[in-house]
Design a protein around this motif. Structure first.
Motif, mmCIF file in Angstrom:
data_model
loop_
_atom_site.group_PDB
_atom_site.id
_atom_site.type_symbol
_atom_site.label_atom_id
_atom_site.label_comp_id
_atom_site.label_asym_id
_atom_site.label_seq_id
_atom_site.Cartn_x
_atom_site.Cartn_y
_atom_site.Cartn_z
ATOM 1 N N LEU A 1 9.596 -4.911 6.804
ATOM 2 C CA LEU A 1 8.798 -3.877 6.138
ATOM 3 C C LEU A 1 8.616 -4.203 4.661
ATOM 4 C CD1 LEU A 1 10.093 -0.595 7.824
ATOM 5 C CD2 LEU A 1 7.885 -1.730 8.146
ATOM 6 N N TRP A 2 9.688 -4.688 4.048
ATOM 7 C CA TRP A 2 9.580 -5.037 2.627
ATOM 8 C C TRP A 2 8.535 -6.136 2.424
ATOM 9 C CZ3 TRP A 2 15.618 -5.153 1.896
ATOM 10 C CH2 TRP A 2 16.077 -3.838 1.778
ATOM 11 N N LYS A 3 8.530 -7.115 3.310
ATOM 12 C CA LYS A 3 7.521 -8.179 3.195
ATOM 13 C C LYS A 3 6.116 -7.588 3.246
ATOM 14 C CE LYS A 3 9.809 -12.037 5.490
ATOM 15 N NZ LYS A 3 9.812 -12.773 6.745
ATOM 16 N N LEU A 4 5.966 -6.532 4.049
ATOM 17 C CA LEU A 4 4.654 -5.907 4.200
ATOM 18 C C LEU A 4 4.387 -4.846 3.131
ATOM 19 C CD1 LEU A 4 4.661 -5.589 8.074
ATOM 20 C CD2 LEU A 4 3.171 -7.068 6.696
ATOM 21 N N GLY A 5 5.278 -4.791 2.140
ATOM 22 C CA GLY A 5 5.066 -3.860 1.034
ATOM 23 C C GLY A 5 5.391 -2.419 1.388
ATOM 24 N N VAL A 6 6.072 -2.204 2.515
ATOM 25 C CA VAL A 6 6.483 -0.839 2.867
ATOM 26 C C VAL A 6 7.842 -0.586 2.219
ATOM 27 C CG1 VAL A 6 7.058 0.746 4.745
ATOM 28 C CG2 VAL A 6 5.270 -0.995 5.076
ATOM 29 N N ALA A 7 7.897 0.444 1.369
ATOM 30 C CA ALA A 7 9.103 0.663 0.578
ATOM 31 C C ALA A 7 10.167 1.402 1.382
ATOM 32 C CB ALA A 7 8.756 1.425 -0.701
ATOM 33 N N ALA A 8 10.677 0.746 2.437
ATOM 34 C CA ALA A 8 11.738 1.342 3.258
ATOM 35 C C ALA A 8 12.946 1.592 2.371
ATOM 36 C CB ALA A 8 12.107 0.404 4.403
ATOM 37 N N LYS A 9 13.433 2.825 2.377
ATOM 38 C CA LYS A 9 14.461 3.195 1.406
ATOM 39 C C LYS A 9 15.751 3.657 2.093
ATOM 40 C CE LYS A 9 15.653 5.075 -2.757
ATOM 41 N NZ LYS A 9 15.959 4.248 -3.907
ATOM 42 N N THR A 10 15.635 4.601 3.010
ATOM 43 C CA THR A 10 16.825 5.237 3.563
ATOM 44 C C THR A 10 16.986 4.882 5.038
ATOM 45 O OG1 THR A 10 16.351 7.076 2.090
ATOM 46 C CG2 THR A 10 17.961 7.481 3.814
ATOM 47 N N THR B 1 0.499 12.781 -2.391
ATOM 48 C CA THR B 1 1.504 11.765 -2.102
ATOM 49 C C THR B 1 2.334 12.241 -0.915
ATOM 50 O OG1 THR B 1 2.905 12.853 -3.739
ATOM 51 C CG2 THR B 1 1.712 10.911 -4.456
ATOM 52 N N VAL B 2 2.733 11.301 -0.082
ATOM 53 C CA VAL B 2 3.495 11.670 1.106
ATOM 54 C C VAL B 2 4.617 10.665 1.356
ATOM 55 C CG1 VAL B 2 3.367 11.717 3.643
ATOM 56 C CG2 VAL B 2 1.741 13.043 2.290
ATOM 57 N N GLY B 3 5.754 11.194 1.726
ATOM 58 C CA GLY B 3 6.877 10.366 2.190
ATOM 59 C C GLY B 3 7.261 10.854 3.576
ATOM 60 N N PRO B 4 6.949 10.083 4.620
ATOM 61 C CA PRO B 4 7.292 10.530 5.973
ATOM 62 C C PRO B 4 8.631 9.978 6.435
ATOM 63 C CG PRO B 4 5.689 8.736 6.087
ATOM 64 C CD PRO B 4 6.145 8.828 4.658
ATOM 65 N N GLU B 5 9.532 10.856 6.845
ATOM 66 C CA GLU B 5 10.837 10.420 7.359
ATOM 67 C C GLU B 5 10.704 10.220 8.862
ATOM 68 O OE1 GLU B 5 13.861 13.307 6.020
ATOM 69 O OE2 GLU B 5 12.321 13.954 4.624
ATOM 70 N N LEU C 1 14.555 6.394 9.450
ATOM 71 C CA LEU C 1 14.147 5.495 8.378
ATOM 72 C C LEU C 1 13.178 6.265 7.481
ATOM 73 C CD1 LEU C 1 12.848 1.863 8.837
ATOM 74 C CD2 LEU C 1 11.684 3.431 7.314
ATOM 75 N N ALA C 2 13.437 6.301 6.185
ATOM 76 C CA ALA C 2 12.504 6.970 5.275
ATOM 77 C C ALA C 2 12.075 6.010 4.180
ATOM 78 C CB ALA C 2 13.144 8.217 4.668
ATOM 79 N N PRO C 3 10.781 5.979 3.861
ATOM 80 C CA PRO C 3 10.298 5.131 2.777
ATOM 81 C C PRO C 3 10.221 5.927 1.481
ATOM 82 C CG PRO C 3 8.417 6.052 3.922
ATOM 83 C CD PRO C 3 9.669 6.675 4.537
ATOM 84 N N VAL C 4 10.000 5.239 0.380
ATOM 85 C CA VAL C 4 9.651 5.927 -0.859
ATOM 86 C C VAL C 4 8.203 6.395 -0.702
ATOM 87 C CG1 VAL C 4 9.312 5.657 -3.346
ATOM 88 C CG2 VAL C 4 11.173 4.440 -2.187
ATOM 89 N N PHE C 5 7.906 7.591 -1.193
ATOM 90 C CA PHE C 5 6.571 8.160 -0.980
ATOM 91 C C PHE C 5 5.477 7.332 -1.658
ATOM 92 C CE2 PHE C 5 7.924 9.921 -5.018
ATOM 93 C CZ PHE C 5 6.762 9.990 -5.763
ATOM 94 N N SER C 6 4.258 7.493 -1.158
ATOM 95 C CA SER C 6 3.094 6.835 -1.763
ATOM 96 C C SER C 6 1.869 7.700 -1.515
ATOM 97 C CB SER C 6 2.900 5.450 -1.160
ATOM 98 O OG SER C 6 2.773 5.564 0.241
ATOM 99 N N SER C 7 0.727 7.247 -1.969
ATOM 100 C CA SER C 7 -0.514 7.956 -1.703
ATOM 101 C C SER C 7 -0.656 8.135 -0.187
ATOM 102 C CB SER C 7 -1.672 7.117 -2.259
ATOM 103 O OG SER C 7 -2.838 7.371 -1.527
ATOM 104 N N VAL C 8 -1.172 9.284 0.232
ATOM 105 C CA VAL C 8 -1.087 9.620 1.662
ATOM 106 C C VAL C 8 -1.801 8.616 2.567
ATOM 107 C CG1 VAL C 8 -3.050 11.223 1.574
ATOM 108 C CG2 VAL C 8 -1.374 11.444 3.387
ATOM 109 N N ASN C 9 -2.877 8.008 2.078
ATOM 110 C CA ASN C 9 -3.598 7.025 2.893
ATOM 111 C C ASN C 9 -2.712 5.813 3.171
ATOM 112 O OD1 ASN C 9 -5.678 5.573 4.123
ATOM 113 N ND2 ASN C 9 -6.296 4.671 2.168
ATOM 114 N N VAL C 10 -2.088 5.343 2.107
ATOM 115 C CA VAL C 10 -1.176 4.202 2.256
ATOM 116 C C VAL C 10 0.045 4.617 3.077
ATOM 117 C CG1 VAL C 10 0.339 2.651 0.962
ATOM 118 C CG2 VAL C 10 -1.983 3.107 0.145
ATOM 119 N N ALA C 11 0.540 5.829 2.830
ATOM 120 C CA ALA C 11 1.710 6.303 3.587
ATOM 121 C C ALA C 11 1.406 6.333 5.084
ATOM 122 C CB ALA C 11 2.124 7.690 3.106
ATOM 123 N N THR C 12 0.181 6.706 5.424
ATOM 124 C CA THR C 12 -0.202 6.773 6.838
ATOM 125 C C THR C 12 -0.245 5.368 7.442
ATOM 126 O OG1 THR C 12 -1.536 8.709 6.333
ATOM 127 C CG2 THR C 12 -1.941 7.655 8.449
#
Ligand code: ADP
Ligand code: MG
Length: 696
Positions: free
Chosen positions: A249-258, A187-191, A270-281
């Motif tokens: 981003l939310w519409k596109l299902g990207v969990a933008a958080k911070t 799982t990866v969360g990229p800031e 901008l940091a999202p909530v982490f997800s599986s690395v493929n989806v995170a990429t």
């Protein structure tokens, strides 16, 4: 705004599939997404049809296979759904085979010699583990990009391969410790850091437009020294932009958080909530696109370059990485009692070993021309890879190593000593902002990535390195009987830590003592630049490792090295040429006009018998600097041409780094001094002050 309703509304996600697919097909899709099992082509027609109907409802007229060629940026070619019928009408069709496979004319994408132009076949192949989505009038289908012979041409395929490799090994690893699972996912969360400046000012700077960074610019009176930008109140123009970005981003299902202001003026994160690395990429790529496009809408420009401005911080991307089983166990979660959590300790030991043994692969995975300006520049981690464990975890490992029992230190509560404010429970480790690879609670944070990077490659390297370390630990563990498993595991953790603790450093990674003395004593490599880092791709042991885990064969390693070196060479060439042309066509001519005005004044004053100290001295200094810059500019162009003639790309990139970049620095110094002399009325470019402190 109803966020739960909005979130993922433009994504063909689980909710939509459940609604629109037959139970059998839905189940097959779900298994593919959760456990990486392939989907049968039989079901593809049904999925394609459902996807098309959904996409048309969302306004789509076209679809595209969305892929990640070696440029690192996403690529797309749109095809409409129309299918002409006899009689002049059309129907909208989308077949399973169109969903599964596409064939872009791939000859213009970098392939590192793997595909001759004559045999330009490249295929894009549907990646069902990342959801399709609609932007505007187009249905986007995430895909892998491979050549006719199956060699990888993209950033996604190796990432998926590395996930499979790590999963296979880590599943065995976890099971040995009694954790049941079928698959282990990283799982990866990229800031994401970025700069935002006024678009009109951006447009007025050719260096920003061509290279993404300013090639010159004198320091303004105020930079980041007051530390008033970090977490500061967000100005309203930026806030409107951020709100717009989040919504899209939310519409596109990207969990933008911070969202917050960063250290440098005009810098944000901008940091999202982490997800599986493929989806995170995929999501990080989408995030970068949305940031750029939304900026345009607000008459702003989003700069994703690692070092847009000299003298203030550059931008990075912290890659928070962890591994979890499909049964919900995070292998890097210390739990209540980390000293007795053997799976956790063994996993940390595996990461320590992995990073120690394969630091060159981690280093090369973040090597780009842009990132070279950050690494080691006291704002980002140094180019020496090391691990930060923090006090508690270090104490646990030290106790294991010395055979002593670990005594939990005082974590406890922190009192604020204000009656109304509650005491709070402390975290078990403090933060260390200087380490390239830091343990941060229940994950490791790889901090050496540049802001513009596709996060695929660093995660490939982390996955492979950890798989390698776990594999060799499994060899020892699998020989233990159930009765002596714990003893064997403890000894293995101890031995692994002892052998690799040279990579652990909890101190200040910016200090001279660490960079010049201690890290050298420990034999840790300092790979300073991209031309030095990329050749590590083809070290025999690295080729063997990547091949062993099925991520790259030798040709693919060679190709990657070449493509990335060539990319570096092209970037520096563009920068050098941009600098030359801007100097020749804009800056020096502007200086001459300024000098003309000064000489005019000198002449007039002379006639009037007046003194002309100011004009005389500035004229003299400007003239001197103009001549100096003129000669440096000529030398730079000569060096650039020399470099362009070189045929060995390794040699060429070293030359570009050592000679061309060095000359650019010299020229910049003269131009920046000129900027301070020449009246702003004559200076042909927006200044650093204009850009970094723009008016709302
Ligand atoms: P920081 O304090 O480092 O700036 P942020 O909250 O900005 O922290 O970012 C931390 C990132 O780490 C977030 O993207 C978060 O979702 C991610 N993260 C948290 N837990 C995990 C995990 N188990 N695996 C991967 N990433 C994680
Ligand atoms: Mg962070």
């Amino acid at each position: 705004m109803n966020v739960p309703e909005l979130f993922g509304s433009m994504v063909f996600n689980d909710r939509e599939m459940k609604k629109r697919l037959s139970p059998e097909t839905y189940k097959a899709m779900k298994t593919t997404v959760s456990s990486g099992k392939p989907i049968s082509p039989k079901l593809a027609d049904e999925i394609a049809e459902a996807m098309k109907l959904w996409a048309i409802e969302k306004g789509a007229t076209h679809y595209t296979h969305w892929f990640q060629p070696m440029t690192g940026l996403p690529a797309e070619k749109h095809d409409s759904f129309i299918d002409p019928q006899p009689g002049g009408s059309v129907i909208m069709t989308f077949k399973g085979k169109e969903l599964i496979k596409g064939e872009p004319d791939a000859s213009s994408f970098p392939s590192g010699g793997m595909r001759e132009t004559a045999e330009a076949r490249g295929y894009t192949v549907w990646d069902p583990t990342s959801y399709a989505f609609v932007i505007g009038t187009t249905l986007y289908i995430p895909t892998c990009f491979v050549s006719f012979t199956g060699e990888v041409l993209d950033k996604k395929t190796p990432l998926l391969r590395s996930m499979d490799a790590l999963s296979e090994v880590a599943t065995k690893f976890a099971r040995l410790f009694g954790v049941e699972c079928e698959r282990v996912n990283c799982t990866v969360g990229p800031e994401q850091e970025y700069f935002l400046i006024d678009r009109d000012l951006y447009n007025a700077r050719k260096d920003l437009r061509y290279t993404g960074r300013t090639l010159f610019g004198a320091a303004p009176p105020k930079g980041q020294e007051l530390e008033d930008q970090y977490f500061g109140a967000i100005r309203s123009r930026v806030m409107a932009f951020m709100e717009d970005v989040d919504e899209q981003l939310w519409k596109l299902g990207v969990a933008a958080k911070t969202r917050h202001n960063e250290v440098a003026p005009c810098q944000h994160e901008l940091a999202p909530v982490f997800s599986s690395v493929n989806v995170a990429t995929d999501h990080n790529l989408l995030t970068m696109e949305v940031l750029k496009k939304t900026a345009e809408k607000h008459n702003l420009a989003c700069l994703l370059h690692e070092k847009p401005f000299k003298g203030v911080n550059g931008s990075g991307k912290h890659n928070n990485w962890s591994i979890s089983t499909d049964t919900g166990v995070n292998l890097l979660n210390p739990g209540k009692n980390p000293a007795d959590n053997l799976l956790f300790l063994a996993t940390v030991a595996a990461v320590i070993k992995a990073v120690h043994e394969h630091s060159d692969l981690l280093r090369l995975s973040v090597a780009t021309a842009g990132n070279d300006h950050r690494l080691g520049a006291n704002e980002a981690p140094p180019a020496i890879i090391s691990i930060y464990l923090g006090d508690q975890l270090s104490a646990i490992f030290d106790a294991i190593e010395s055979g002593k029992k670990y005594k939990a230190g005082e974590t406890g509560k922190t009192a604020i000593r204000v009656a109304a404010v509650p005491d709070f429970e402390k975290d078990n480790s403090d933060r260390n902002r200087t380490s390239p690879f830091a343990f941060t609670g229940n994950k490791f944070e790889f901090r050496a990535l540049g802001s513009a990077l596709n996060i695929g490659c660093p995660n490939v390297m982390i996955n492979v390195a950890v798989a390698d370390a776990m594999e060799s630990m499994i060899e020892v563990l699998s020989k233990a009987t159930p009765a002596d498993f714990e003893k064997t595991a403890r000894k293995l953790i101890k031995d692994t830590y002892s052998a690799h603790k040279a990579i652990v450093f909890n101190g200040n990674n910016y200090s001279d003592e660490w960079i010049n003395v201690e890290s050298k004593k420990r034999g840790l490599p300092e790979i300073k630049s991209t031309p030095d880092a990329l050749p590590c791709y083809t070290k025999p042991e690295n080729v063997a490792l990547l091949a062993h885990f099925g991520v790259f064969n030798e040709r693919e390693c060679q190709a990657r090295k070449e493509i990335l070196l060539e990319q570096y060479a092209k970037v520096i060439n563009i920068e050098a040429y941009t600098m030359y042309k801007m100097t020749a066509k804009m800056i020096l001519p502007a200086c001459v006009q300024f000098m003309n005005a000064l000489s005019e004044s000198v002449k007039n004053k002379k006639d009037l018998n007046m003194t002309y100290d100011y004009e005389g001295s500035v004229l003299y200094k400007t003239g001197k600097l103009v001549d100096k810059a003129y000669s440096q500019m000529g030398a730079l162009e000569e060096l650039r041409r020399q470099a362009a003639l070189m045929t060995d790309v390794e040699e060429q990139t070293k030359y570009l780094h050592d000679a061309v970049l060095a000359k650019m620095e010299e020229l910049r110094e003269s131009l920046d001094s000129l900027e301070l002399l020449v009246s702003s009325e004559y200076w042909p470019l927006p200044s650093y002050g204009d850009m970094l402190f723009y008016v709302d």
